[in-house]
Design a protein around this motif. Structure first.
Motif, mmCIF file in Angstrom:
data_model
loop_
_atom_site.group_PDB
_atom_site.id
_atom_site.type_symbol
_atom_site.label_atom_id
_atom_site.label_comp_id
_atom_site.label_asym_id
_atom_site.label_seq_id
_atom_site.Cartn_x
_atom_site.Cartn_y
_atom_site.Cartn_z
ATOM 1 N N THR A 162 0.842 -1.197 0.000
ATOM 2 C CA THR A 162 0.000 0.000 0.000
ATOM 3 C C THR A 162 0.876 1.245 0.000
ATOM 4 O O THR A 162 2.065 1.177 0.292
ATOM 5 N N TYR A 163 0.280 2.380 -0.338
ATOM 6 C CA TYR A 163 1.028 3.635 -0.331
ATOM 7 C C TYR A 163 0.079 4.794 -0.075
ATOM 8 O O TYR A 163 -1.110 4.744 -0.349
ATOM 9 N N TYR A 164 0.660 5.822 0.489
ATOM 10 C CA TYR A 164 -0.047 7.046 0.838
ATOM 11 C C TYR A 164 -0.122 7.956 -0.380
ATOM 12 O O TYR A 164 0.862 8.130 -1.089
ATOM 13 N N GLY B 270 -6.104 18.381 0.757
ATOM 14 C CA GLY B 270 -7.380 18.075 1.405
ATOM 15 C C GLY B 270 -7.903 16.675 1.165
ATOM 16 O O GLY B 270 -8.951 16.312 1.674
ATOM 17 N N LYS B 271 -7.220 15.876 0.369
ATOM 18 C CA LYS B 271 -7.708 14.532 0.054
ATOM 19 C C LYS B 271 -6.568 13.527 0.131
ATOM 20 O O LYS B 271 -6.351 12.745 -0.781
ATOM 21 N N SER B 272 -5.822 13.547 1.191
ATOM 22 C CA SER B 272 -4.712 12.615 1.362
ATOM 23 C C SER B 272 -5.210 11.338 2.003
ATOM 24 O O SER B 272 -5.907 11.381 3.016
ATOM 25 N N TYR B 273 -4.861 10.208 1.397
ATOM 26 C CA TYR B 273 -5.333 8.932 1.915
ATOM 27 C C TYR B 273 -4.488 7.798 1.382
ATOM 28 O O TYR B 273 -3.614 7.981 0.544
ATOM 29 N N ASN B 274 -4.794 6.593 1.880
ATOM 30 C CA ASN B 274 -4.151 5.361 1.425
ATOM 31 C C ASN B 274 -5.284 4.443 0.961
ATOM 32 O O ASN B 274 -5.882 3.730 1.762
ATOM 33 N N SER C 2 -7.359 10.196 9.792
ATOM 34 C CA SER C 2 -7.734 11.455 9.148
ATOM 35 C C SER C 2 -9.154 11.339 8.587
ATOM 36 O O SER C 2 -9.656 10.246 8.354
ATOM 37 N N LYS C 3 -9.757 12.497 8.347
ATOM 38 C CA LYS C 3 -11.092 12.517 7.752
ATOM 39 C C LYS C 3 -11.080 11.944 6.344
ATOM 40 O O LYS C 3 -12.002 11.248 5.948
ATOM 41 N N SER C 4 -10.030 12.248 5.579
ATOM 42 C CA SER C 4 -9.986 11.739 4.206
ATOM 43 C C SER C 4 -9.810 10.224 4.185
ATOM 44 O O SER C 4 -10.405 9.545 3.344
ATOM 45 N N GLN C 5 -9.048 9.663 5.131
ATOM 46 C CA GLN C 5 -8.913 8.205 5.207
ATOM 47 C C GLN C 5 -10.241 7.586 5.632
ATOM 48 O O GLN C 5 -10.651 6.553 5.103
ATOM 49 N N MET C 6 -10.926 8.222 6.562
ATOM 50 C CA MET C 6 -12.251 7.742 6.989
ATOM 51 C C MET C 6 -13.201 7.691 5.793
ATOM 52 O O MET C 6 -13.897 6.695 5.584
ATOM 53 N N GLY D 149 -3.331 5.186 7.428
ATOM 54 C CA GLY D 149 -3.430 5.922 6.173
ATOM 55 C C GLY D 149 -2.127 6.558 5.744
ATOM 56 O O GLY D 149 -1.800 6.581 4.571
ATOM 57 N N TYR D 150 -1.356 7.086 6.673
ATOM 58 C CA TYR D 150 -0.102 7.762 6.343
ATOM 59 C C TYR D 150 1.013 6.753 6.108
ATOM 60 O O TYR D 150 0.980 5.649 6.613
#
Length: 191
Positions: A85-87, A92-96, A125-129, A179-180
């Motif tokens: 996997t990778y980040y 505002g839209k950072s995720y894995n 994070s919210k974006s990962q959620m 996520g990171y």
């Protein structure tokens, strides 16, 4: 949000000192308030839930009460490394996404094999959620036979929350999605 609250201080010097503090605890320490280290911890049902904090912050001086089921393999913290996997950083839209897919698949597997246990998912994070919610929604639409699970625990319903909103929630099992990590190019951002 707690972290959005600004302190209203009369003196500009006090204002800049307060702005440099990372937490309210740091603010109190900066003002010279007395502090004490915890001496014992009793709330965790399994020692591994507090072991990292005990080692990192308490120099293993924290007294932990032994768990009666320490030999059981299905309790405590388990780490699942996902090497492929990778980040994906972005404004505002950072995720894995691949990690999110793995978490969504783990939720379905839990519904299949452990439906009697309540479940929650915490994302850093919210974006990962959000991407976990999206991936789980795809799986739920493909096979609606798991829908019973998502309504099976009315007193402790299934959730997916970001870190700021999960405080105090208790479930039989909680999946944590960081996520990171490394980007697809192998770079790790320090922000």
């Amino acid at each position: 949000s707690f972290f959005d609250v600004e302190l209203e201080l009369e003196d500009e010097e006090e204002q800049s000192e307060a702005a440099d503090m990372e937490s309210i605890l740091g603010l109190f320490e900066g003002m010279g308030a007395p502090s004490r280290m915890l001496r014992w911890h009793y709330r965790s049902e399994h020692e591994s839930l507090i072991a990292v904090s005990n080692y990192e912050f308490y120099n293993n001086d924290l007294v932990l009460f032994p768990s009666p089921d320490v030999e059981r393999n299905n309790t405590g913290i388990k780490y699942h490394y996902l090497p492929d996997t990778y980040y994906e950083p972005g404004r505002g839209k950072s995720y894995n996404r691949l990690e999110a897919k793995a978490v969504a698949q783990a939720v379905i597997k839990h519904a299949e094999n452990n439906s009697g246990l309540s479940l929650g998912v915490a994302a850093f994070s919210k974006s990962q959620m959000k991407v976990i919610q999206d991936e789980l929604e795809i799986l739920r639409r493909k096979d609606p036979s798991y829908e019973y699970f998502f309504n099976a625990h009315p007193e402790e319903p299934f959730f997916i929350k970001n870190l700021e909103n999960v405080q105090g929630d208790e479930r039989d099992i909680i999946f944590i999605s960081l996520g990171y990590g490394k980007t697809e190019d192998g770079y790790v951002s320090m922000n």
